[in-house]
Every structure is written in C-alpha cells, then in structure tokens.
Design an enzyme around this catalytic site. Structure first.
Site, mmCIF file in Angstrom:
data_model
loop_
_atom_site.group_PDB
_atom_site.id
_atom_site.type_symbol
_atom_site.label_atom_id
_atom_site.label_comp_id
_atom_site.label_asym_id
_atom_site.label_seq_id
_atom_site.Cartn_x
_atom_site.Cartn_y
_atom_site.Cartn_z
ATOM 1 N N LEU A 125 40.317 50.456 44.852
ATOM 2 C CA LEU A 125 40.945 49.276 45.451
ATOM 3 C C LEU A 125 41.911 49.652 46.565
ATOM 4 O O LEU A 125 42.629 50.650 46.485
ATOM 5 C CB LEU A 125 41.690 48.491 44.367
ATOM 6 C CG LEU A 125 40.820 48.036 43.181
ATOM 7 C CD1 LEU A 125 41.669 47.268 42.176
ATOM 8 C CD2 LEU A 125 39.640 47.189 43.638
ATOM 9 N N ASP A 166 32.321 41.951 53.812
ATOM 10 C CA ASP A 166 30.893 42.006 53.455
ATOM 11 C C ASP A 166 30.329 40.611 53.679
ATOM 12 O O ASP A 166 30.042 39.865 52.727
ATOM 13 C CB ASP A 166 30.726 42.453 52.002
ATOM 14 C CG ASP A 166 31.187 43.883 51.813
ATOM 15 O OD1 ASP A 166 30.633 44.778 52.464
ATOM 16 O OD2 ASP A 166 32.124 44.107 51.029
ATOM 17 N N HIS A 168 41.262 44.538 48.936
ATOM 18 C CA HIS A 168 41.070 43.934 47.606
ATOM 19 C C HIS A 168 42.333 43.192 47.178
ATOM 20 O O HIS A 168 42.266 42.128 46.566
ATOM 21 C CB HIS A 168 40.762 45.012 46.570
ATOM 22 C CG HIS A 168 39.489 45.753 46.814
ATOM 23 N ND1 HIS A 168 39.466 47.040 47.288
ATOM 24 C CD2 HIS A 168 38.199 45.392 46.665
ATOM 25 C CE1 HIS A 168 38.216 47.450 47.411
ATOM 26 N NE2 HIS A 168 37.422 46.465 47.038
ATOM 27 N N SER A 221 38.042 49.625 54.136
ATOM 28 C CA SER A 221 36.834 49.820 53.334
ATOM 29 C C SER A 221 37.051 51.017 52.428
ATOM 30 O O SER A 221 37.713 51.990 52.826
ATOM 31 C CB SER A 221 35.640 50.098 54.257
ATOM 32 O OG SER A 221 34.580 50.674 53.526
HETATM 33 O O1 PAF Z 1 31.646 43.724 47.187
HETATM 34 C C1 PAF Z 1 31.567 44.468 46.169
HETATM 35 O O2 PAF Z 1 32.460 45.245 45.860
HETATM 36 C C2 PAF Z 1 30.326 44.384 45.299
HETATM 37 O O3 PAF Z 1 29.172 44.190 46.049
HETATM 38 C C3 PAF Z 1 30.439 43.326 44.181
HETATM 39 C C4 PAF Z 1 30.549 41.924 44.738
HETATM 40 C C5 PAF Z 1 31.633 43.639 43.314
HETATM 41 C C6 PAF Z 1 29.183 43.370 43.303
HETATM 42 O O4 PAF Z 1 29.021 44.617 42.714
#
Ligand code: PAF
Length: 298
Positions: free
Chosen positions: A36, A155, A40, A190
C-alpha cells in the site's frame, strides 16, 4: 491510530461485520493487492467519508489476474506496513485471506466473461487479466457485501469494467472512482514504481508529461492531442510504448467529428526495462466556442 482487526477467513470476516449489519450501518470496501502507498490511502479516505459504518480493506494478491509470464512471485508483500497504512486511514477490518480461502478447490467452475472492453488496451497485452480481476472482485463483493466500493482511476480500464460488471449483473453496490495520486513531478503512484532504477524513475515521468501535453493541445482536436503526447514520449529513450489511446470516458471509440466540449480519456502504457507502467487522464476535446481543429490536425 488504532490497528485494524485482521480477518483471514470468510468466517472471521462475517463475524466482524455482523454487528454493523445488525444495526444497519453502511459498509465501505477498498479491494487491494497490498504494497500500500499514498494512492491506496486516498481510496481508504474516500471510503471512510462515504459510509457511517466500518471500512474494510482487502489485501490479496490474486493469482487469477496474473499471466504466466507476469510478476506474481515478484509482486511485493508487505503486510505489516500495510496494516499501519490501513490503521492511519481509519480502516476497521483488513481481510487478508489465503489463496485457498478465496479459491477453495482451485479456479471456480462458474466464471465471468468480461466482454469486449477487456480485449482492448491492457487486455490486448494481458488477455486473461480482466477476467481474473472481475472474478476476484465479484467474489470479494460477495464476501464483504459492502454498500460502497472504491477503486482508483489509476487503473482506469479496471474501474470501467468493474462499473460495467456491477451494472450488468445488478450487484447492488455503489462504485466510486478515486483520482490518481501523483509524486510531486507527476508520476502516478504505483506499487510497481519501486522496481524502477534511478534512471528509469527519472524517465518514467514522461508518461504523465505526455498526458498533460495531450490535455493542453486537446482544444485543437483529437489528432493534435495525440501528436503532442507522442512528441513528448519520443523524448524518453528508455520508454518502450505499448499503447497511447484517446477514447470516450467509457473506453469507446471517439467519432471522427468531435463536437467541442467532448469529454474524453487519454490512456498510456509503457515498459521501462522489465517494469510496465500505466497512466491516464481526463480531458476535453475542443473548447466550447472555439474550433475543434487547427492547421495540421483534425
Ligand atoms: O487494483 C487492484 O489492486 C486489483 O486489481 C484488485 C481490484 C484488488 C483485484 O485484485
């Protein structure tokens, strides 16, 4: 800061969420693969603000979304630091299951066909990726049963596909997108940035610079925006471009004639050595009241 409660089984998760469900509190959910970072953390804050009940974050490196030649084994696993990030952001429960807990008996017999949007952009390079993402997201939504789930715009194709799945399969959860967090020089945060050596790290900023260049030129039309991004990308020798695309916000093709003021999305993916980075930004084609083309572009 209080450390979140850790659940590693479905049963533990259900027991931890039962009191909130009983009192009718809304549950927020942030699915992650761990490692993280501040990106996040911002998703967790969006979830925290969106619900009155517990926020759950999952940490699960999902084997089904990695291709055979991809970095599943190399993917960073940093649970202790991750729990600290979750604690700082007010996450109440961290669900960190094993592969067996999520996929008892191996891959599920009934799966999800992600449809044509999974075959473009990232899907061209990673043909099985979004099927694996949607299967695990559907499973996690079924286990957590949140009212609100938060995904990063970083993403972007994943966010669009999750929204489609939730709408098309009537999964009954509000999907919120959270803006991409960036380093001061513009590089999108990332988990993979840690693999870049100092030289690659310097060059990586060309991705966001290319998107900004496209944005600045978008007032002159689609071609001008793409040309500006390409010119910027050519300045970085170590960047091996996978794709640069300008689409509708839903990832559809833009029509040839774009009315001024059309909202669009520009997306880029490139490799720096063994590390693959993606980025995207919203932009507006043309400006209401000004021409959507100029000499040399259409
Ligand atoms: O974006 C991510 O970290 C992953 O693709 C997810 C959504 C947790 C699914 O594994």
């Amino acid at each position: 800061m209080t450390r979140p409660v850790l659940a590693s089984t479905r049963q533990e998760l259900a027991e931890l969420l039962a009191p909130a469900r009983a009192r009718g509190a809304r549950v927020g959910f942030v699915p992650t693969m761990g490692a993280l970072h501040a990106g996040h953390a911002s998703l967790m804050r969006v979830a925290r603000d969106a619900v009155d009940g517990p926020v759950v974050a999952s940490i699960f490196v999902n084997p089904m979304q990695f291709g055979a030649d991809e970095d599943l084994d190399r993917y960073p696993r940093t649970l202790d630091q991750d729990l600290e990030v979750c604690g700082r952001e007010g996450v109440d429960v961290v669900f960190a299951p094993s592969v067996e807990e999520v996929y008892p008996g191996g891959e599920p017999m009934v799966t999800i066909d992600p449809g044509p949007l999974a075959g473009i952009l990232e899907g061209r390079i990673r043909p099985t990726h979004f099927r694996g993402v949607l299967i695990v997201v559907a499973k996690l939504l079924g286990l957590v049963r949140p009212d609100v789930a938060v995904f990063g715009e970083k993403d972007y194709q994943q966010l669009v596909l999750v929204r489609r799945m939730v709408a098309d399969l009537c999964l009954g959860v509000d999907v919120l997108g959270a803006e991409t967090e960036r380093e001061p020089d513009g590089l999108a945060l990332s988990s993979r940035n840690r693999y870049l050596d100092p030289e690659q790290r310097q060059e990586a900023v060309v991705l966001s610079r290319a998107l900004l260049a496209a944005r600045a030129e978008a007032q002159y039309g689609v071609n001008a925006a793409l040309a500006a991004a390409r010119a910027e990308l050519r300045t970085a020798k170590a960047v091996d471009l996978d794709y640069l695309a300008l689409t509708t916000p839903e990832l559809g093709d833009l029509p040839d004639q774009v009315p001024p003021g059309t909202e669009a999305r520009i997306l880029v993916a490139a490799r720096l050595g063994a590390t693959r980075l993606i980025d995207n930004m919203p932009l507006v084609i043309g400006t209401v009241g000004s021409p959507a083309t100029r000499e040399g572009s259409s």
